[in-house]
Design a protein around this motif. Structure first.
Motif, mmCIF file in Angstrom:
data_model
loop_
_atom_site.group_PDB
_atom_site.id
_atom_site.type_symbol
_atom_site.label_atom_id
_atom_site.label_comp_id
_atom_site.label_asym_id
_atom_site.label_seq_id
_atom_site.Cartn_x
_atom_site.Cartn_y
_atom_site.Cartn_z
ATOM 1 N N TYR B 37 0.832 -1.204 0.000
ATOM 2 C CA TYR B 37 0.000 0.000 0.000
ATOM 3 C C TYR B 37 0.867 1.255 0.000
ATOM 4 C CZ TYR B 37 -2.822 3.706 2.172
ATOM 5 O OH TYR B 37 -3.431 4.886 2.478
ATOM 6 N N LEU B 70 -1.946 4.683 -2.637
ATOM 7 C CA LEU B 70 -3.186 4.775 -3.419
ATOM 8 C C LEU B 70 -3.675 6.210 -3.506
ATOM 9 C CD1 LEU B 70 -5.209 1.672 -2.201
ATOM 10 C CD2 LEU B 70 -3.800 1.897 -4.237
ATOM 11 N N TYR B 73 -6.159 7.197 -6.274
ATOM 12 C CA TYR B 73 -7.438 6.514 -6.163
ATOM 13 C C TYR B 73 -8.379 7.301 -5.281
ATOM 14 C CZ TYR B 73 -5.713 2.197 -8.186
ATOM 15 O OH TYR B 73 -5.225 1.251 -9.017
ATOM 16 N N ALA B 74 -7.847 7.701 -4.140
ATOM 17 C CA ALA B 74 -8.695 8.316 -3.137
ATOM 18 C C ALA B 74 -9.309 9.593 -3.663
ATOM 19 C CB ALA B 74 -7.876 8.601 -1.886
ATOM 20 N N SER B 75 -8.526 10.383 -4.383
ATOM 21 C CA SER B 75 -9.049 11.687 -4.759
ATOM 22 C C SER B 75 -9.792 11.682 -6.085
ATOM 23 C CB SER B 75 -7.890 12.694 -4.835
ATOM 24 O OG SER B 75 -6.956 12.257 -5.794
ATOM 25 N N ASN B 77 -11.407 8.948 -7.824
ATOM 26 C CA ASN B 77 -12.320 7.916 -8.294
ATOM 27 C C ASN B 77 -13.632 7.825 -7.546
ATOM 28 O OD1 ASN B 77 -10.973 6.507 -10.461
ATOM 29 N ND2 ASN B 77 -9.389 6.170 -8.921
ATOM 30 N N TYR B 78 -14.076 8.917 -6.982
ATOM 31 C CA TYR B 78 -15.295 8.753 -6.205
ATOM 32 C C TYR B 78 -16.562 8.928 -7.007
ATOM 33 C CZ TYR B 78 -15.090 13.835 -6.166
ATOM 34 O OH TYR B 78 -15.020 15.125 -6.537
ATOM 35 N N ASN B 79 -16.486 9.656 -8.090
ATOM 36 C CA ASN B 79 -17.742 9.995 -8.758
ATOM 37 C C ASN B 79 -18.128 8.997 -9.837
ATOM 38 O OD1 ASN B 79 -15.589 10.715 -10.239
ATOM 39 N ND2 ASN B 79 -16.429 12.659 -10.938
ATOM 40 N N ASN B 80 -19.355 9.106 -10.237
ATOM 41 C CA ASN B 80 -19.961 8.127 -11.121
ATOM 42 C C ASN B 80 -19.650 8.349 -12.586
ATOM 43 O OD1 ASN B 80 -21.320 6.152 -9.818
ATOM 44 N ND2 ASN B 80 -23.104 7.433 -9.392
ATOM 45 N N TYR B 88 -12.408 1.982 -14.970
ATOM 46 C CA TYR B 88 -12.415 2.620 -13.654
ATOM 47 C C TYR B 88 -12.759 1.631 -12.557
ATOM 48 C CZ TYR B 88 -12.480 7.062 -16.036
ATOM 49 O OH TYR B 88 -12.159 8.114 -16.809
ATOM 50 N N SER B 89 -13.789 0.862 -12.843
ATOM 51 C CA SER B 89 -14.338 0.055 -11.767
ATOM 52 C C SER B 89 -13.333 -0.977 -11.271
ATOM 53 C CB SER B 89 -15.607 -0.641 -12.235
ATOM 54 O OG SER B 89 -15.281 -1.528 -13.282
ATOM 55 N N TRP B 92 -9.859 -0.296 -7.767
ATOM 56 C CA TRP B 92 -9.674 -0.678 -6.374
ATOM 57 C C TRP B 92 -9.416 -2.162 -6.240
ATOM 58 C CZ3 TRP B 92 -9.356 2.765 -2.432
ATOM 59 C CH2 TRP B 92 -9.859 4.059 -2.647
ATOM 60 N N GLN B 93 -10.187 -2.944 -6.976
ATOM 61 C CA GLN B 93 -9.988 -4.388 -6.881
ATOM 62 C C GLN B 93 -8.602 -4.778 -7.348
ATOM 63 O OE1 GLN B 93 -13.132 -6.447 -8.866
ATOM 64 N NE2 GLN B 93 -14.690 -5.461 -7.637
ATOM 65 N N PHE B 95 -5.851 -3.401 -6.872
ATOM 66 C CA PHE B 95 -4.871 -3.355 -5.787
ATOM 67 C C PHE B 95 -4.886 -4.655 -4.992
ATOM 68 C CE2 PHE B 95 -4.099 -2.758 -1.264
ATOM 69 C CZ PHE B 95 -2.771 -2.378 -1.296
ATOM 70 N N GLN C 240 -17.125 0.045 -7.949
ATOM 71 C CA GLN C 240 -16.109 0.769 -7.190
ATOM 72 C C GLN C 240 -16.255 0.512 -5.703
ATOM 73 O OE1 GLN C 240 -14.930 4.738 -7.753
ATOM 74 N NE2 GLN C 240 -15.462 4.771 -9.904
ATOM 75 N N VAL C 247 -10.244 -3.320 -0.612
ATOM 76 C CA VAL C 247 -9.000 -2.654 -0.221
ATOM 77 C C VAL C 247 -9.019 -2.324 1.270
ATOM 78 C CG1 VAL C 247 -7.608 -0.573 -0.489
ATOM 79 C CG2 VAL C 247 -8.557 -1.720 -2.499
ATOM 80 N N GLU C 295 -11.536 5.945 3.683
ATOM 81 C CA GLU C 295 -10.339 5.983 2.860
ATOM 82 C C GLU C 295 -9.397 4.861 3.301
ATOM 83 O OE1 GLU C 295 -9.435 7.912 0.461
ATOM 84 O OE2 GLU C 295 -10.141 9.968 0.719
ATOM 85 N N TYR C 351 -17.860 9.196 -0.753
ATOM 86 C CA TYR C 351 -18.117 7.766 -0.764
ATOM 87 C C TYR C 351 -19.517 7.470 -0.246
ATOM 88 C CZ TYR C 351 -13.050 7.279 -1.406
ATOM 89 O OH TYR C 351 -11.774 7.349 -1.870
#
Lengths: 454, 454, 454
Positions: B37, B70, B73-75, B77-80, B88-89, B92-93, B95, C240, C247, C295, C351
């Motif tokens: 990580y 990551l 990722y955090a900043s 990838n939150y929106n649709n 995109y989807s 997270w997986q 990782f 997501q 994660v 997060e 989220y």
């Protein structure tokens, strides 16, 4: 497509069987994979799938005649053909899924003949079952042109109805269980299993912990077999079948376990946890045939009765002096047989239609035509056609297994290579055959499934 | 998307490894998760995926340079966002899937250094491998811009061809196996492993049952790694690759197991079941490189030869007085190396094209252009370019591991914190380090993987 | 749809719990399946799903009122209706998935009352929890019309906000943990657990190997619970969430394990591997509530603190002379409680919105309206509304469990059927109750989870 993974899981897990015979099950998986690759898969499904949806060889309702060594797969399926893509893509995975079932059928007899079987005989029967005995029955029941399958395209087929066995109560479990039973009978009981008066002497297993662990892993694995057997999960109906199979499997196992608990308590006034494990597994074996067409309440009856059938057959075996160390024949053979009968009684019309008419629409199109899809005798209008098919199916499977396995084991016995020598048996197989000195003496006992008392 | 679950399964299961060193593997999983990580994932894939498909940092073919912790990722990838949603989807997986491989590479050396490794050294190398040694090689081979990957976008890359390693025979297993080998050599053998004449003394494991259980769980887990490595299962071609990988994996493991059985019998005249387990695992390690491009028959050869390679290297190690308690280096290092070579010989043109041209079409579009996709030397027209790439790849991995791990272990040795003291070793690690009194004396032995005889 | 399989896996695996009480967990699965089928599922979700998307009974925010014995499923869902197919198809599977959670809640208390619980009491509480105590809370939190669920359709609901508990830190783990705690308190400690001066006497487990194996299997199983709880994986946002849950679950478990390692080292100057296992599990329990809205760095804090909370509560329990053999109450009850609080602090706005607005768009449509979706107090603008909801939710769950389980266990105690007799306890449960003679004397000890020293 995705369900395939769950199936693979189950396949691998399943090879663990009851954990008492762990050391042989890894070989079962190896032998059956090679045997199934060389000829088993061909006998089972050969003549069915080819790349352009025409049949490379005429379909045969008795035996498969191509795909040996996956020969067609290798040459025909490399390119990106999009026509009927769903069908193509499942090809390779289908082999692995089918092998998982073959490995299961091959593993079951090991429980019956434990502690006294010659290792060469063991290798021979594992190959024989997975290459010949099991695949033929698969072809009869599960291939598109088998004469015993429910609602198959071939005509005439069994009573113009067919036999319902969703994930192999008969095809897998009865084949394994009865193969083992014949081996068990021809080998005779273990030394010291019955005393001079013919009374059975207990030879308990060495580790209840492992038995429970095995049961839990199988509980998990069975979700791969039963819900997983709905291979094409691409319709709403298919998804419902998967869900229903999961529900009935859960409830049948639970009911079997509780029935085993109550049976044990009423007999011994103690809570027999081994009985619970056996009951759970019997429930699973029985529901395997009909998990897609039974109501939840019917699944509970199915599982509970299976557990009782198992206990009664165990008592009967002891009377006959048949020594089946893991009770694999009562569990897989007889509980599986009960499961098939139960489908004949309790298969629900709507569910049968949902499962089989979707794939094989009858002449009137997709309309709901009950008469064309016989269902359980218990429901009004069900009639006995399905039940009769189930009974004929059971007889054919038993007959085929007996016709193959009795001569097979008998020939081995003639050549004196069926059973180990008395000295070896007294010493224990691990020391005599498997280089026992490889393990520390004080730990040696851990790997003897049932230490000899004699 | 769905395959992801199966992968996760495998990842967790894989941490179990051979069960003899269970007690350390849980820590491997913890340490590698945190290390991967913080920086491992960044070194491996940084600079590759960002939210709008442009590269936030210029792609680099040698080392990843972003995504530490990551952070993107955090900043981002939150929106649709629905554009390219599939890509995109998976972020997270991805990782977690990649971590499962990192955890595997980190776990392997524990077998080599068992019973004598200082606990601090153990923590240090686990962090070092999963944070630095392993991720760099992943970037070379598996990231979109690695210089060693087959058919990568970067130019020039390795021989304008690239190296094929589907699920990590080299990237995962050779890294783990050779890291362990260097640790093993620098630590020296266990006390009493070789007698005063230099002859090896057997130090057998304590529980064959656990070895078999571990093997069966890994058999199951490998279906997550090999078929699961086809990350995007959204095309017919992709699904075929998954299916073929499952078939070849099964057959290679089975062939390896049978080869191990025959080898053991020809040497000891007894059926050595430990050899079967090792053979199965060697078959899996070897097929991991080419499970997507080999024919089924080639997989059988691959697995069987891997088992023989393993046995020969084990004998060679004993001659060199290298004491690898679990034979992890011969199994993961050398069988993995063989698997990579085997791809150079036996990779089939059509399968290579199906796998790599789908994702990376060449300049002539999607037409079948054999010349642009070098394949195995065995097939007519294959030529030696792929084989040469495989050999160069093997050398680079071995070189990178040696260049990092030899100094690393050497520095630890200088500071006297590589190996436990002789008294501690004689007592056994469990008592000396892990608060042995926490367990009952009579059960203490159960958790010593290899009780000391000296 | 496909995720369902992974969930099923988890369900079965989960019943294994810590392996020390394996022999009872198989019964837990059986009893809870039947109880949940008869009435639990109805109390939890009754009044929610019917075949034509209208409600057969008016939705009730406190208790479910239909679907007992899956009655509606059987009669209404057989035909191939394509309207809203996705929703229909999940019905049957949903039962099995929900049962897996019920089985988990039912299994947890077994650890608290191990070695001294009357078997009838055990059967009774297993039925009671899975048929009544647990389902009511599920209805409050997870059903579409529960008064406690986050962003539910019912108005008014909890603080017009609701309580976030993704996969059951409260609903499953606190219910199980606190039920067990009350049983544990009312039963009193095991004989000999505290000496005459009130000082605790160590009663260590018998097999660290099994503890580690259990931990690894649960690590695997948790991926079924946490990522799997995003039931409808048919959107990019949903995928997501699944990935993020995987994660955060991984990192929280790893952080918990390392925190346990450090805690153990700082206390005992030895590397306590049992502490690592407990730490990993505590991390998982805590992250279960918020794995979808935290997060990655927050997950690491969450898991590490959970491990410390667990250790502190264990010390506190010993001071209070509460004897919880497996520390199930500190682990599931208190670490779960911490996990819920952590969501109140650290749930990230984006989220939360991604998860809950997708299914329940607010009045302004799908636009991003932060105010309507309260989030963690730590972030600017978060405010305390979510935190307050979490606290109220925790109190309600604790209150409901206490209100049910204290009288329940008290009545059992009055009738003298809560605890086994002193003689039986000294002998060990296996011999006295479970037909100990079924197992060989020298192996008997293997199945006593904690042999009595008294």
């Amino acid at each position: 497509m995705h369900g395939g993974f769950a199936m693979l899981c189950a396949g691998a897990i399943r090879t663990k069987n009851t954990m008492n015979i762990l050391l042989q099950t890894i070989l079962d998986a190896c032998v059956s994979a090679i045997a199934f690759y060389i000829c088993g898969y061909g006998f089972a499904y050969g003549g069915y799938w080819t790349s352009n949806q025409t049949y490379s060889v005429p379909p045969n309702s008795v035996i498969g005649t191509s795909l040996f060594g996956l020969s067609n797969y290798a040459s025909e399926n490399y390119n990106n053909q999009n026509v009927n893509g769903q069908v193509y893509s499942v090809h390779w995975q289908d082999f692995v899924f089918q092998w998982a079932f073959a490995a299961t059928a091959t593993t079951i007899p090991a429980g019956c003949v434990a502690e006294r079987c010659n290792f060469n005989a063991y290798l021979a029967y594992a190959f024989f079952i997975s290459a010949w005995v099991y695949p033929i029955i698969v072809h009869w029941v599960w291939s598109a042109y088998g004469w015993m399958g429910y609602g198959r395209a071939v005509t005439p087929h069994l009573l113009n109805c067919g036999y319902i066995d969703f994930a192999g109560s008969g095809v897998v479990h009865m084949v394994g269980g009865f193969s083992g039973m014949w081996g068990c009978i021809l080998m005779g009981p273990r030394m010291g299993r019955f005393d001079s008066n013919g009374k059975p002497v207990d030879m308990p297993g060495h580790s209840p912990t492992l038995v429970v662990l095995g049961t839990v892993l199988l509980w998990f694995g069975w979700y791969g077999f039963n819900p997983g057997s709905q291979i094409f999960v691409n319709s709403v109906a298919g998804a419902q079948v998967v869900g229903r199979a999961a529900v009935t499997t859960t409830l049948a196992g639970a009911a079997g376990g509780l029935a085993g608990l109550i049976w044990g308590y009423s007999k011994h006034r103690s809570w027999d946890l081994l009985g619970v494990c056996n009951g759970v597994l019997c429930g699973f074996v029985a529901i395997t045939a009909g998990c897609h067409v039974l109501e939840p309440w019917a699944a509970i009856i199915d599982g509970a009765v299976a557990s009782v059938v198992f206990e009664l057959v165990c008592i009967w075996f002891l009377k006959l002096k048949i020594d089946d160390p893991l009770s694999a024949a009562p569990m897989h053979g007889f509980a599986g047989m009960w499961g098939l009968l139960c489908v004949g009684f309790l298969a629900k019309s709507e569910y049968v239609f949902q499962e089989y008419a979707g794939n094989h629409p009858d002449s009137t199109g997709n309309l709901y035509n009950q008469a064309a899809y016989p269902y359980g005798a218990f429901y009004p209008g069900g009639g006995g056609r399905l039940l009769a098919s189930q009974i004929i199916g059971i007889c054919c499977i038993c007959g085929w297994v007996a016709a193959n396995m009795i001569p097979f084991f008998y020939v081995l016995k003639l050549f004196n290579s069926l059973r180990i020598s008395a000295e070896e048996e007294a010493m224990g197989l691990d020391v005599s055959k498997h280089g026992g000195s490889a393990y520390q003496p004080e730990n040696q006992k851990v790997i003897e499934p049932y230490p000899d008392n004699g």
